[in-house]
Design a protein around this motif. Structure first.
Motif, PDB file in Angstrom:
ATOM      1  N   VAL A   1      -8.634 -13.608  -2.081  1.00 55.24           N
ATOM      2  CA  VAL A   1      -7.706 -13.297  -2.492  1.00 55.24           C
ATOM      3  C   VAL A   1      -7.480 -11.060  -1.931  1.00 55.24           C
ATOM      4  O   VAL A   1      -6.332 -10.907  -1.961  1.00 55.24           O
ATOM      5  N   GLU A   2      -8.464 -10.883  -1.631  1.00 53.15           N
ATOM      6  CA  GLU A   2      -8.411  -9.865  -0.979  1.00 53.15           C
ATOM      7  C   GLU A   2      -9.593  -9.644  -0.005  1.00 53.15           C
ATOM      8  O   GLU A   2     -10.955 -10.169  -0.069  1.00 53.15           O
ATOM      9  N   LEU A   3      -8.836  -9.024   1.659  1.00 52.90           N
ATOM     10  CA  LEU A   3     -10.390  -8.804   2.419  1.00 52.90           C
ATOM     11  C   LEU A   3      -9.983  -7.220   3.315  1.00 52.90           C
ATOM     12  O   LEU A   3      -9.135  -6.818   2.925  1.00 52.90           O
ATOM     13  N   ALA A   4     -11.216  -6.324   3.177  1.00 58.07           N
ATOM     14  CA  ALA A   4     -11.069  -4.894   3.696  1.00 58.07           C
ATOM     15  C   ALA A   4     -12.450  -4.167   3.530  1.00 58.07           C
ATOM     16  O   ALA A   4     -13.253  -4.607   3.634  1.00 58.07           O
ATOM     17  N   PRO A   5     -12.263  -3.606   4.537  1.00 54.79           N
ATOM     18  CA  PRO A   5     -13.821  -2.486   5.373  1.00 54.79           C
ATOM     19  C   PRO A   5     -14.404  -2.800   3.519  1.00 54.79           C
ATOM     20  O   PRO A   5     -13.055  -1.622   3.168  1.00 54.79           O
ATOM     21  N   ALA A   6     -15.369  -2.169   3.303  1.00 53.67           N
ATOM     22  CA  ALA A   6     -15.877  -1.702   2.215  1.00 53.67           C
ATOM     23  C   ALA A   6     -15.129  -0.577   1.636  1.00 53.67           C
ATOM     24  O   ALA A   6     -14.913  -1.013   0.641  1.00 53.67           O
ATOM     25  N   ALA A   7     -15.666   0.808   2.346  1.00 50.42           N
ATOM     26  CA  ALA A   7     -15.215   1.894   2.623  1.00 50.42           C
ATOM     27  C   ALA A   7     -13.498   2.478   1.194  1.00 50.42           C
ATOM     28  O   ALA A   7     -12.969   2.598   0.880  1.00 50.42           O
ATOM     29  N   ARG A   8     -12.603   1.142   2.000  1.00 50.15           N
ATOM     30  CA  ARG A   8     -11.095   1.110   1.661  1.00 50.15           C
ATOM     31  C   ARG A   8     -11.021   0.872   0.775  1.00 50.15           C
ATOM     32  O   ARG A   8     -10.098   0.811   0.233  1.00 50.15           O
ATOM     33  N   LEU A   9     -11.790  -0.968   0.939  1.00 53.91           N
ATOM     34  CA  LEU A   9     -11.883  -2.129  -0.243  1.00 53.91           C
ATOM     35  C   LEU A   9     -11.749  -0.531  -2.001  1.00 53.91           C
ATOM     36  O   LEU A   9     -11.366  -1.119  -2.907  1.00 53.91           O
ATOM     37  N   PHE A  10     -13.131  -0.071  -1.706  1.00 56.15           N
ATOM     38  CA  PHE A  10     -13.082   0.738  -3.173  1.00 56.15           C
ATOM     39  C   PHE A  10     -12.616   1.996  -3.002  1.00 56.15           C
ATOM     40  O   PHE A  10     -12.745   2.184  -4.209  1.00 56.15           O
ATOM     41  N   ALA A  11     -11.673   2.201  -1.935  1.00 51.72           N
ATOM     42  CA  ALA A  11     -11.362   3.513  -2.193  1.00 51.72           C
ATOM     43  C   ALA A  11      -9.740   2.959  -2.768  1.00 51.72           C
ATOM     44  O   ALA A  11      -8.647   3.703  -3.604  1.00 51.72           O
ATOM     45  N   GLU A  12      -8.587   2.445  -1.874  1.00 56.26           N
ATOM     46  CA  GLU A  12      -7.687   2.072  -2.412  1.00 56.26           C
ATOM     47  C   GLU A  12      -7.512   0.251  -2.214  1.00 56.26           C
ATOM     48  O   GLU A  12      -7.023  -0.704  -1.838  1.00 56.26           O
ATOM     49  N   PRO A  13      -7.910  -0.307  -3.597  1.00 54.53           N
ATOM     50  CA  PRO A  13      -8.263  -1.484  -4.045  1.00 54.53           C
ATOM     51  C   PRO A  13      -6.385  -2.168  -4.018  1.00 54.53           C
ATOM     52  O   PRO A  13      -6.098  -0.649  -4.596  1.00 54.53           O
ATOM     53  N   ALA A  14      -6.442  -2.745  -3.651  1.00 54.92           N
ATOM     54  CA  ALA A  14      -4.721  -3.439  -4.074  1.00 54.92           C
ATOM     55  C   ALA A  14      -4.330  -4.169  -4.666  1.00 54.92           C
ATOM     56  O   ALA A  14      -3.634  -4.246  -5.797  1.00 54.92           O
ATOM     57  N   HIS A  15      -4.825  -5.661  -4.811  1.00 56.06           N
ATOM     58  CA  HIS A  15      -5.262  -6.800  -5.568  1.00 56.06           C
ATOM     59  C   HIS A  15      -5.328  -6.036  -7.112  1.00 56.06           C
ATOM     60  O   HIS A  15      -6.338  -6.026  -6.864  1.00 56.06           O
ATOM     61  N   PRO A  16      -3.933  -6.621  -7.771  1.00 54.56           N
ATOM     62  CA  PRO A  16      -4.665  -6.310  -9.518  1.00 54.56           C
ATOM     63  C   PRO A  16      -6.380  -7.131  -9.650  1.00 54.56           C
ATOM     64  O   PRO A  16      -7.013  -5.731 -10.867  1.00 54.56           O
ATOM     65  N   TYR A  17      -6.736  -7.781  -9.639  1.00 56.57           N
ATOM     66  CA  TYR A  17      -7.895  -9.035  -9.756  1.00 56.57           C
ATOM     67  C   TYR A  17      -8.878  -7.667  -9.494  1.00 56.57           C
ATOM     68  O   TYR A  17      -9.971  -7.630  -9.536  1.00 56.57           O
ATOM     69  N   THR A  18      -8.690  -6.783  -7.617  1.00 59.49           N
ATOM     70  CA  THR A  18      -9.427  -5.878  -7.403  1.00 59.49           C
ATOM     71  C   THR A  18      -9.931  -5.101  -8.169  1.00 59.49           C
ATOM     72  O   THR A  18     -11.178  -4.406  -8.529  1.00 59.49           O
ATOM     73  N   ARG A  19      -8.693  -4.488  -9.038  1.00 60.22           N
ATOM     74  CA  ARG A  19      -8.587  -3.063  -9.275  1.00 60.22           C
ATOM     75  C   ARG A  19      -9.577  -3.659 -10.809  1.00 60.22           C
ATOM     76  O   ARG A  19      -9.762  -2.484 -11.288  1.00 60.22           O
TER      77      ARG A  19
END
Lengths: 300, 344
Positions: free
Chosen positions: B256-274
């Motif tokens: 559902v979401e794929l991002a560089p680790a730093a970005r994923l933790f800083a700006e998670p997009a998908h509601p599930y990730t959040r």
């Protein structure tokens, strides 16, 4: 890399020694192990130990026919357990008969075990149609009463030690195949088997080097008990007159030959071979049963 | 080893493994009664479990890709497909730009040995009847990697030392070791064939917390020394944050979401990730209440209509219930499958 994780392994004892120690500690096992040992040793050293060779018709005389235990023969020999209707020393006959019984039990169990292990393992690892086919054959064989199948087979192929062994193998391999399949199936799902496939090992290698050694416990324990049942089956068949030839009496045949005289008071011809059979089977079963307990990891 | 023809051989290294619309289903065989009904021309419905549903993902040379999701979301199945333990039901898996299904001979052997797996349960992943030395030597012997027994022994000792175990342990059985030590043996077994790619299926989940850090550091060490590529599967975001370069979030068989680790933790997009990120305890958010993700993970036998996450999503709309979102790129490296990001 110097690492704090270099800690000593948590246990030290080799497993095999612990199992043997656990086995030896039981007095009942000790007893049956000693009994088994005696039986095997006498079976091997027989020709030099026994009073006469019961297979050699010239070594005994009809004049000594049906003497009671402890009686003395013409030429001064003492028959500790009496003689049968042909003048054979019962003790010698029992010792030789025990050897036949033990041999039939061990060989047929070993052969049936090997066949059963291979079939069960193949079924578990290959799966699909082959598994279905093999296991239906197993069901088919186990569906018939053992003694009936063995009787019919021996009626067709005739008497003889080799033929009895063959018949016992035919009726017994299916037991091992079924047990082996179920244990191998549960081993197959473990991660070390996946790891083995992942490392590119061939299927036979994974089957025989990885799955098999880890699935043997159950089937080996059953086998020790099955030796006893193979001996019983052989004795039954011989008693019924389709087993070993009259010239090479096994324990079952000896019991059968004394059967006619039981009512006339000559009990020893049937009784002592019966006792010997009982002892043999009892100690085999006991050892097998204790082996199962000792191999159970949860009891360690 | 690099494929010169590969299209995006730009700044990012070429993908070692590339998955295209990879799927895996599990089903059961029809029982006798169902087969008979089938013969009579009756339609029979056998439930199909879609463990992995259309995954597009590539792993690049030298990176650590974290794969995160709840248990039962298909992460292990995906990992197993990469190593070849499980075969895909549909879709394509390319190794060095070539479909794995077309590999044969030497190329297939290379793939098999290059991609190794570290298993979750260190108590089940070692053959209990083999001595540690034999466990490690077997791959060398089977594939004739070493030419003599002395060479084999040397390699085994090296492997033991590399994972921080004493060489004298080669004569012991796996049951004589603790979980952490066993996991090291498992790692040594994978490393001894000199793989390029390690699929780590929750390699530290079964270990004591005190041992986890040691094993993670071992992974980081090995990566530096051997230039390994990892797919690091975990259900624990804080572990992944420590080790991964990129993170893929998996939900019910899909990424559902794929991002560089730093970005994923800083700006998670998908509601599930959040929601997942909110669960990580930290010194700063100590006072906050933890909100469990609402509800249970749905059954993969009956995935929800539309977006698989909609029954548990706080932002779900009618569109989410009806239509499955397509993956879209927020930035060049950040991809998300969610309708919320369709028109921005």
């Amino acid at each position: 890399m110097s690492d704090p994780a270099i800690i000593q392994p948590i246990t030290d004892t080799p497993q095999r020694r612990a199992i043997l120690r656990r086995l030896r500690r039981r007095p009942s096992v000790k007893g049956s192990l000693i009994a088994l040992l005696i039986i095997v040793v006498t079976g091997l050293l027989l020709p030099s130990l026994a009073l006469q060779n019961p297979y050699d018709l010239s070594s005994f005389s009809v004049m000594d026919s049906r003497l009671p235990p402890g009686a003395e023969s013409f030429d001064g020999q003492v028959f500790l357990l009496g003689t049968d209707q042909q003048g054979r020393d019962m003790l010698s006959a029992i010792l030789y008969g025990m050897r036949v019984s033990l041999m039939v039990g061990l060989i047929s169990t070993a052969v049936a075990l090997v066949i059963g292990i291979c079939v069960g393992l193949t079924a578990a690892v290959l799966g699909g149609r082959i598994e279905t086919l093999l296991m239906r054959i197993v069901d088919f064989i186990l569906g018939f009463p053992t003694i009936l199948v063995a009787l019919v087979m021996l009626a067709m192929i005739g008497r003889g030690v080799d033929k009895v062994i063959f018949a016992i193998v035919v009726v017994q391999w299916a037991n091992y195949a079924r047990i082996m399949r179920s244990t191998a199936l549960s081993e197959r799902r473990k991660e070390y088997v996946e790891a083995a496939f992942n490392l590119g090992y061939s299927r036979p290698r994974v089957m025989f080097r990885h799955i098999m050694p880890n699935s043997l416990n159950a089937v080996l324990v059953v086998a020790t008990v099955q030796i006893a049942s193979a001996i019983t089956l052989e004795a039954t068949l011989s008693f019924l007159g389709v087993g070993v030839p009259v010239t090479e009496p096994s324990l079952g045949l000896l019991v059968a030959s004394g059967f006619d005289y039981l009512m006339s008071g000559d009990y020893w011809i049937s009784f002592y071979p019966g006792v010997a059979l009982l002892l043999l089977i009892f100690s085999l079963n006991l050892v097998g049963d204790r082996l199962r307990t000792a191999l159970d990891p949860k009891r360690s | 080893m690099m494929n010169a023809l590969h299209a995006d051989a730009g700044p990012t290294p070429p993908p070692v493994l590339e998955m295209r619309a990879l799927e895996r289903e599990f089903t059961r065989k029809p029982v006798l009664a169902e087969r008979l009904l089938g013969l009579l021309g009756r339609q029979i419905d056998i439930p199909v479990l879609k463990a992995v549903r259309s995954v597009d993902l590539s792993v690049h040379e030298g990176e650590v890709l974290g794969l995160v999701g709840e248990s039962g979301c298909g992460k292990s199945t995906l990992g197993r497909m990469l190593t070849g333990i499980t075969s895909p039901s549909r879709g394509e898996l390319d190794y060095n730009g070539k479909p794995v299904t077309e590999l044969s001979g030497q190329a297939l052997r290379d793939f098999t040995l290059d991609v190794q797996m570290i298993f979750q349960d260190p108590y089940a992943s070692l053959n209990p009847r083999q001595k540690v030395g034999d466990i490690l030597a077997e791959p060398l012997r089977v594939h004739r990697i070493t030419r003599s027994e002395t060479e084999t022994r040397k390699r085994v000792d090296e492997a033991l030392r590399e994972v921080g175990l004493d060489v004298s342990y080669r004569d012991r059985y796996p049951h004589q070791f603790s979980g952490g030590q066993r996991q090291r043996i498992g790692i040594a077994r994978a490393l001894i064939v000199e793989p390029r790619f390690l699929v780590c299926d929750e390699p530290i989940a079964a270990l004591d917390v005190s041992i986890q850090a040691q094993v993670i550091n071992l992974f980081l060490d090995l990566r530096r020394r051997r230039n390994l590529t990892y797919l690091f599967i975990s259900h624990d975001l804080s572990v992944v944050r420590h080790i991964a370069d990129r993170v893929a979030i998996m939900y019910l068989g899909q990424i559902v979401e794929l991002a560089p680790a730093a970005r994923l933790f800083a700006e998670p997009a998908h509601p599930y990730t959040r929601t997942l990120l909110e669960q990580i305890p930290s010194v700063r958010n100590r006072k906050r209440k933890f909100h469990a993700v609402k509800g249970e993970i749905p059954s993969p036998l009956k995935p929800p209509s539309g977006c698989a996450f909609h029954p548990r999503c706080a932002f779900a709309t009618d569109r989410c219930r009806a239509e499955a979102p397509l993956p879209r790129d927020l930035t060049e490296t950040h991809r998300v499958s969610c309708h919320l990001f369709d028109n921005n």
